[in-house]
Structure formats: structure tokens, C-alpha cells
Design a protein around this motif. Structure first.
Motif, PDB file in Angstrom:
ATOM      1  N   ALA A 190       0.831  -1.205   0.000  1.00 54.31           N
ATOM      2  CA  ALA A 190       0.000   0.000   0.000  1.00 54.31           C
ATOM      3  C   ALA A 190       0.867   1.257   0.000  1.00 54.31           C
ATOM      4  O   ALA A 190       0.577   2.219  -0.718  1.00 54.31           O
ATOM      5  CB  ALA A 190      -0.938  -0.006   1.215  1.00 54.31           C
ATOM      6  N   LEU A 191       1.930   1.236   0.782  1.00 55.17           N
ATOM      7  CA  LEU A 191       2.813   2.404   0.845  1.00 55.17           C
ATOM      8  C   LEU A 191       3.637   2.562  -0.428  1.00 55.17           C
ATOM      9  O   LEU A 191       3.832   3.681  -0.910  1.00 55.17           O
ATOM     10  CB  LEU A 191       3.731   2.306   2.065  1.00 55.17           C
ATOM     11  CG  LEU A 191       3.042   2.547   3.401  1.00 55.17           C
ATOM     12  CD1 LEU A 191       3.921   2.110   4.548  1.00 55.17           C
ATOM     13  CD2 LEU A 191       2.644   4.007   3.540  1.00 55.17           C
ATOM     14  N   GLN A 192       4.100   1.460  -0.980  1.00 51.52           N
ATOM     15  CA  GLN A 192       4.942   1.545  -2.174  1.00 51.52           C
ATOM     16  C   GLN A 192       4.168   2.018  -3.399  1.00 51.52           C
ATOM     17  O   GLN A 192       4.771   2.497  -4.354  1.00 51.52           O
ATOM     18  CB  GLN A 192       5.635   0.205  -2.424  1.00 51.52           C
ATOM     19  CG  GLN A 192       6.704  -0.056  -1.384  1.00 51.52           C
ATOM     20  CD  GLN A 192       7.207  -1.485  -1.354  1.00 51.52           C
ATOM     21  OE1 GLN A 192       6.646  -2.368  -1.979  1.00 51.52           O
ATOM     22  NE2 GLN A 192       8.266  -1.709  -0.595  1.00 51.52           N
ATOM     23  N   ARG A 193       2.850   1.928  -3.363  1.00 50.77           N
ATOM     24  CA  ARG A 193       2.022   2.442  -4.453  1.00 50.77           C
ATOM     25  C   ARG A 193       1.866   3.964  -4.385  1.00 50.77           C
ATOM     26  O   ARG A 193       1.432   4.581  -5.347  1.00 50.77           O
ATOM     27  CB  ARG A 193       0.645   1.787  -4.444  1.00 50.77           C
ATOM     28  CG  ARG A 193       0.659   0.377  -4.987  1.00 50.77           C
ATOM     29  CD  ARG A 193      -0.757  -0.129  -5.228  1.00 50.77           C
ATOM     30  NE  ARG A 193      -1.443  -0.461  -3.993  1.00 50.77           N
ATOM     31  CZ  ARG A 193      -1.629  -1.695  -3.556  1.00 50.77           C
ATOM     32  NH1 ARG A 193      -1.201  -2.724  -4.263  1.00 50.77           N
ATOM     33  NH2 ARG A 193      -2.252  -1.930  -2.427  1.00 50.77           N
ATOM     34  N   LEU A 194       2.196   4.552  -3.248  1.00 54.11           N
ATOM     35  CA  LEU A 194       2.067   6.002  -3.095  1.00 54.11           C
ATOM     36  C   LEU A 194       3.159   6.721  -3.879  1.00 54.11           C
ATOM     37  O   LEU A 194       4.322   6.330  -3.821  1.00 54.11           O
ATOM     38  CB  LEU A 194       2.230   6.401  -1.628  1.00 54.11           C
ATOM     39  CG  LEU A 194       1.049   6.332  -0.704  1.00 54.11           C
ATOM     40  CD1 LEU A 194       1.462   6.759   0.699  1.00 54.11           C
ATOM     41  CD2 LEU A 194      -0.081   7.192  -1.196  1.00 54.11           C
ATOM     42  N   ALA A 235       3.432  12.655   5.314  1.00 57.50           N
ATOM     43  CA  ALA A 235       3.090  11.752   6.412  1.00 57.50           C
ATOM     44  C   ALA A 235       1.606  11.418   6.425  1.00 57.50           C
ATOM     45  O   ALA A 235       1.223  10.260   6.623  1.00 57.50           O
ATOM     46  CB  ALA A 235       3.507  12.359   7.742  1.00 57.50           C
ATOM     47  N   ASP A 236       0.755  12.419   6.196  1.00 51.89           N
ATOM     48  CA  ASP A 236      -0.686  12.147   6.231  1.00 51.89           C
ATOM     49  C   ASP A 236      -1.125  11.227   5.094  1.00 51.89           C
ATOM     50  O   ASP A 236      -2.027  10.410   5.258  1.00 51.89           O
ATOM     51  CB  ASP A 236      -1.506  13.439   6.229  1.00 51.89           C
ATOM     52  CG  ASP A 236      -1.226  14.330   5.025  1.00 51.89           C
ATOM     53  OD1 ASP A 236      -0.172  14.186   4.389  1.00 51.89           O
ATOM     54  OD2 ASP A 236      -2.084  15.192   4.732  1.00 51.89           O
ATOM     55  N   ALA A 237      -0.444  11.284   3.954  1.00 56.06           N
ATOM     56  CA  ALA A 237      -0.754  10.368   2.847  1.00 56.06           C
ATOM     57  C   ALA A 237      -0.352   8.941   3.212  1.00 56.06           C
ATOM     58  O   ALA A 237      -1.059   7.982   2.873  1.00 56.06           O
ATOM     59  CB  ALA A 237      -0.048  10.815   1.566  1.00 56.06           C
ATOM     60  N   CYS A 238       0.765   8.799   3.913  1.00 54.13           N
ATOM     61  CA  CYS A 238       1.210   7.470   4.348  1.00 54.13           C
ATOM     62  C   CYS A 238       0.231   6.875   5.356  1.00 54.13           C
ATOM     63  O   CYS A 238      -0.143   5.707   5.248  1.00 54.13           O
ATOM     64  CB  CYS A 238       2.618   7.546   4.942  1.00 54.13           C
ATOM     65  SG  CYS A 238       3.911   7.969   3.763  1.00 54.13           S
ATOM     66  N   VAL A 239      -0.187   7.683   6.325  1.00 58.13           N
ATOM     67  CA  VAL A 239      -1.152   7.216   7.328  1.00 58.13           C
ATOM     68  C   VAL A 239      -2.450   6.798   6.640  1.00 58.13           C
ATOM     69  O   VAL A 239      -3.006   5.738   6.939  1.00 58.13           O
ATOM     70  CB  VAL A 239      -1.416   8.303   8.395  1.00 58.13           C
ATOM     71  CG1 VAL A 239      -2.613   7.937   9.271  1.00 58.13           C
ATOM     72  CG2 VAL A 239      -0.183   8.513   9.255  1.00 58.13           C
ATOM     73  N   GLN A 240      -2.911   7.601   5.694  1.00 56.46           N
ATOM     74  CA  GLN A 240      -4.154   7.291   4.987  1.00 56.46           C
ATOM     75  C   GLN A 240      -4.033   5.978   4.209  1.00 56.46           C
ATOM     76  O   GLN A 240      -4.953   5.165   4.198  1.00 56.46           O
ATOM     77  CB  GLN A 240      -4.529   8.434   4.042  1.00 56.46           C
ATOM     78  CG  GLN A 240      -5.896   8.264   3.431  1.00 56.46           C
ATOM     79  CD  GLN A 240      -7.008   8.274   4.472  1.00 56.46           C
ATOM     80  OE1 GLN A 240      -7.059   9.150   5.330  1.00 56.46           O
ATOM     81  NE2 GLN A 240      -7.893   7.301   4.425  1.00 56.46           N
ATOM     82  N   ALA A 241      -2.880   5.756   3.560  1.00 48.40           N
ATOM     83  CA  ALA A 241      -2.671   4.513   2.799  1.00 48.40           C
ATOM     84  C   ALA A 241      -2.702   3.303   3.722  1.00 48.40           C
ATOM     85  O   ALA A 241      -3.285   2.265   3.386  1.00 48.40           O
ATOM     86  CB  ALA A 241      -1.344   4.579   2.044  1.00 48.40           C
TER      87      ALA A 241
END
Length: 104
Positions: free
Chosen positions: A25-29, A52-58
Motif C-alpha cells: 500500500a505504501l509503495q504504491r504512493l 506523512a498524512d498520505a502514508c497514514v491514509q494509505a
């Protein structure tokens, strides 16, 4: 933008499948160069330019809890111990309840 390393605390992850799901999920960001979960410490280290907020959301979209670790390593370990103790108390309570109800 320069790459940085961010550490997040995790909740709900308990197996290798969870690790793979979170890392994927994170590597797709966009902006994530590397994501590595440490299941024993219930943390994930993310290297890259992603917010950071995009990582938390993922991570949350993958079905797990996450928060940016804003403390040093020692404090992080103590926080994790507290989370683990609460988790084990909950498991013991549920096991005791199951035993009590199962005997009827």
C-alpha cells in the motif's frame, strides 16, 4: 524535494500477510522510495518524499491503524510496550470469558 525517513507506529498488524499488505500500500504512493515494516516493534519506516498524512491514509485504507511516531526510539519502545500490555489484557479477558461461558 529531498528524501526523508519517517517512522509510523502500527496497530492491527500481526502476521507476514499484514506486513506485505502495508508495504505494498505504501509503495504504491507517489514519493515512496522504500517502506519497511518491523512487525516485532509494530512500526513502519518510510523513505521518500511522500507526506506523512498520505502514508497514514494509505495504511488505514489497507485496514490497519497508523500514527506518525513523534518521539525518540526509547519512548517509542515504551509506547509499544503499553500497547502490547493492553492488547494482552484484552486477550486474557476474552479467554477467561470464553472459558467461563464454555463450561455451561
Amino acid at each position: 524535494m529531498a528524501q526523508s525517513k519517517q517512522t509510523f507506529t502500527l496497530s492491527g498488524a500481526s502476521c507476514a500477510s499484514c506486513v506485505n499488505k502495508i508495504e505494498r500500500a505504501l509503495q504504491r504512493l507517489p514519493g515512496v522510495a522504500e517502506a519497511r515494516v518491523n512487525l516485532a516493534e509494530k512500526t513502519v519506516a518510510v523513505r521518500g518524499t511522500a507526506a506523512a498524512d498520505a502514508c497514514v491514509q494509505a495504511i488505514e485504507n489497507a485496514g490497519y491503524g497508523a500514527a506518525l511516531a513523534r518521539v525518540g526510539e526509547r519512548e517509542l519502545r515504551e509506547q509499544q510496550r503499553q500497547v502490547d500490555r493492553a492488547h494482552y489484557r484484552e486477550l486474557l479477558w476474552r479467554a477467561g470469558l470464553a472459558l467461563a461461558l464454555g463450561g455451561r
